[in-house]
Design an enzyme around this catalytic site. Structure first.
Site, PDB file in Angstrom:
ATOM      1  N   GLY A  31       0.794  -1.229   0.000  1.00 46.00           N
ATOM      2  CA  GLY A  31       0.000   0.000   0.000  1.00 46.00           C
ATOM      3  C   GLY A  31       0.819   1.268   0.000  1.00 46.00           C
ATOM      4  N   HIS A  34       2.299   4.710  -4.985  1.00 44.34           N
ATOM      5  CA  HIS A  34       2.967   5.749  -5.770  1.00 44.34           C
ATOM      6  C   HIS A  34       2.946   5.286  -7.220  1.00 44.34           C
ATOM      7  CE1 HIS A  34       6.275   2.942  -5.718  1.00 44.34           C
ATOM      8  NE2 HIS A  34       6.318   2.984  -4.392  1.00 44.34           N
ATOM      9  N   HIS A  37       3.751   1.582  -8.048  1.00 46.07           N
ATOM     10  CA  HIS A  37       2.659   0.619  -7.864  1.00 46.07           C
ATOM     11  C   HIS A  37       1.654   0.722  -9.021  1.00 46.07           C
ATOM     12  CE1 HIS A  37       3.709   1.279  -3.439  1.00 46.07           C
ATOM     13  NE2 HIS A  37       3.816  -0.026  -3.555  1.00 46.07           N
ATOM     14  N   GLN A  61       7.498  -9.957   7.639  1.00 50.66           N
ATOM     15  CA  GLN A  61       8.712  -9.601   6.895  1.00 50.66           C
ATOM     16  C   GLN A  61       9.450  -8.415   7.511  1.00 50.66           C
ATOM     17  OE1 GLN A  61       6.312  -8.800   3.248  1.00 50.66           O
ATOM     18  NE2 GLN A  61       7.684  -7.063   2.948  1.00 50.66           N
ATOM     19  N   GLY A 147       7.939  -5.606  -9.039  1.00 51.68           N
ATOM     20  CA  GLY A 147       8.840  -4.569  -9.536  1.00 51.68           C
ATOM     21  C   GLY A 147      10.300  -4.976  -9.427  1.00 51.68           C
ATOM     22  N   GLN A 148      11.086  -4.517 -10.394  1.00 49.16           N
ATOM     23  CA  GLN A 148      12.530  -4.811 -10.352  1.00 49.16           C
ATOM     24  C   GLN A 148      13.245  -3.985  -9.280  1.00 49.16           C
ATOM     25  OE1 GLN A 148      13.986  -4.303 -14.336  1.00 49.16           O
ATOM     26  NE2 GLN A 148      13.368  -6.358 -14.931  1.00 49.16           N
ATOM     27  N   GLN A 153      14.016  -9.798  -4.166  1.00 45.72           N
ATOM     28  CA  GLN A 153      12.668 -10.353  -3.933  1.00 45.72           C
ATOM     29  C   GLN A 153      12.135 -11.013  -5.207  1.00 45.72           C
ATOM     30  OE1 GLN A 153       9.471  -8.123  -1.773  1.00 45.72           O
ATOM     31  NE2 GLN A 153       8.698  -7.712  -3.825  1.00 45.72           N
ATOM     32  N   SER A 186       7.509   3.851  -1.082  1.00 42.98           N
ATOM     33  CA  SER A 186       6.636   4.361  -0.018  1.00 42.98           C
ATOM     34  C   SER A 186       7.493   4.960   1.100  1.00 42.98           C
ATOM     35  CB  SER A 186       5.766   3.235   0.543  1.00 42.98           C
ATOM     36  OG  SER A 186       5.063   2.603  -0.502  1.00 42.98           O
TER      37      SER A 186
HETATM   38  P1  AMP Z   1       5.738  -2.535  -1.797  1.00 41.72           P
HETATM   39  O1  AMP Z   1       4.372  -1.962  -1.602  1.00 41.72           O
HETATM   40  O2  AMP Z   1       6.836  -1.563  -1.531  1.00 41.72           O
HETATM   41  O3  AMP Z   1       5.921  -3.880  -1.113  1.00 41.72           O
HETATM   42  O4  AMP Z   1       5.871  -2.844  -3.353  1.00 41.72           O
HETATM   43  C1  AMP Z   1       4.903  -3.598  -4.042  1.00 41.72           C
HETATM   44  C2  AMP Z   1       5.431  -3.929  -5.410  1.00 41.72           C
HETATM   45  O5  AMP Z   1       5.720  -2.712  -6.095  1.00 41.72           O
HETATM   46  C3  AMP Z   1       6.733  -4.736  -5.394  1.00 41.72           C
HETATM   47  O6  AMP Z   1       6.698  -5.701  -6.436  1.00 41.72           O
HETATM   48  C4  AMP Z   1       7.783  -3.687  -5.654  1.00 41.72           C
HETATM   49  O7  AMP Z   1       8.945  -4.188  -6.269  1.00 41.72           O
HETATM   50  C5  AMP Z   1       7.040  -2.771  -6.590  1.00 41.72           C
HETATM   51  N1  AMP Z   1       7.642  -1.431  -6.597  1.00 41.72           N
HETATM   52  C6  AMP Z   1       7.836  -0.616  -5.527  1.00 41.72           C
HETATM   53  N2  AMP Z   1       8.460   0.518  -5.919  1.00 41.72           N
HETATM   54  C7  AMP Z   1       8.660   0.405  -7.249  1.00 41.72           C
HETATM   55  C8  AMP Z   1       9.266   1.236  -8.236  1.00 41.72           C
HETATM   56  N3  AMP Z   1       9.792   2.416  -7.932  1.00 41.72           N
HETATM   57  N4  AMP Z   1       9.298   0.790  -9.516  1.00 41.72           N
HETATM   58  C9  AMP Z   1       8.774  -0.422  -9.844  1.00 41.72           C
HETATM   59  N5  AMP Z   1       8.196  -1.248  -8.967  1.00 41.72           N
HETATM   60  C10 AMP Z   1       8.140  -0.844  -7.684  1.00 41.72           C
END
Ligand code: AMP
Length: 281
Positions: A31, A34, A37, A61, A147-148, A153, A186
């Site tokens: 959540g 940005h 996401h 985690q 996301g890369q 992960q 985030s």
């Molecule tokens: P999170 O909410 O931070 O756990 O991220 C959820 C998903 O969004 C994960 O697969 C992250 O790798 C991806 N993600 C987060 N930030 C970015 C970004 N700047 N660019 C691409 N993918 C992202």
């Protein structure tokens, strides 16, 4: 767009879709959305008939000293943003239902979880792999988008799906950045104006590494040193790790020949940021 909190309702919903022959894509998130996401949601939208976005700040985690309690949350805003991307369902289960009393089954992708972020966040990837496997079982998607930005992960999820024969296509989305290069996260929300300036050193250091390789430099030690010097020339930065190595097995290399992952984790004040790039030597 529906918001579903209960695990059984989520499974019922996707089972119904699948019975109608509709394909399902899942985007797992914690959540506080940005543009990164939202880009993942658009990728999912373009690849499947139905899109589920999970929103779950997964306690397992986070380490005991980490930011679980202060992790930013805004369900109302996230709901509007997901709606705007044509998401069909926001799945937001409670921690109590995800981890019932007596929970004791964990997925450990052993080797890939050891280094990089795994070294300074023991147990982190065990929590990630386990919650992603649970989400896969609950939502039963055909596709899942990651996301890369979280490169380690992504590799761990790829390996889990392969090792455990999970019938899911894992799709990777490139890192989405702010106009000045900072990788969206985030956790950028935690940064003060001064810290935000220092945070830019991560993406700048990666560009420096790319340039060194383009200029013919192959020595891992020289590249890592230049990256370190650049980051430490900014106030309030502390390096957790700088990794240069094989992007598949995440093993360090001394020289860049072929594809190599350059990945960083850096503390900027109290905020730990990560970023990475793929080098082509
Ligand atoms: P999170 O909410 O931070 O756990 O991220 C959820 C998903 O969004 C994960 O697969 C992250 O790798 C991806 N993600 C987060 N930030 C970015 C970004 N700047 N660019 C691409 N993918 C992202």
């Amino acid at each position: 767009m529906k918001t579903i909190n209960s695990i059984s309702n989520m499974t019922k919903t996707t089972v119904r879709w699948r019975q109608k022959g509709l394909s399902v894509a899942l985007v797992p998130t914690m959540g506080y959305f940005h543009e990164g996401h939202l880009a993942l949601m658009r990728m999912a939208r373009s690849r499947a008939d139905r899109v589920v976005v999970s929103l779950f700040v997964n306690p397992s985690q986070f380490g005991p000293e980490e930011d679980l309690d202060r992790y930013p949350r805004d369900l109302e805003r996230d709901t509007e943003l997901a709606k705007g991307q044509g998401v069909d369902c926001l799945f937001s289960p409670s921690a109590g239902e995800m981890y019932l009393p007596g929970f004791q089954t964990w997925i450990d992708v052993e080797g890939l979880s050891q280094g990089l972020c795994g070294a300074s966040r023991p147990g982190h990837f065990r929590g990630v792999a386990t919650v992603v496997a649970k989400l896969f079982n609950i939502v039963r998607p055909d596709i899942a988008v990651f996301g890369q930005k979280d490169f380690q992960q992504l590799q761990i999820i790829h390996r889990m799906v392969k090792d455990l024969n999970m019938p899911i296509d894992i799709m990777a989305h490139p890192i989405v950045r702010e106009p000045d290069g900072l990788a969206m996260s985030s956790r950028n929300y935690y940064l003060s104006i001064e810290e935000r300036k220092s945070a830019l050193s991560l993406s700048q250091a990666l560009r420096l590494g790319e340039k060194m390789v383009a200029d013919g430099i192959r020595s891992g030690q020289d590249i890592i040193q230049a990256v370190r010097d650049h980051i430490l020339s900014h106030t309030g930065t502390k390096i957790d790790y700088i990794f240069l190595g094989d992007p598949e097995e995440l093993e360090e290399c001394q020289e860049v020949h072929g594809k190599a992952l350059l990945a960083l984790a850096v503390w900027v004040g109290r905020t730990r940021l990560i970023d990475n790039t793929l080098l082509e030597g």
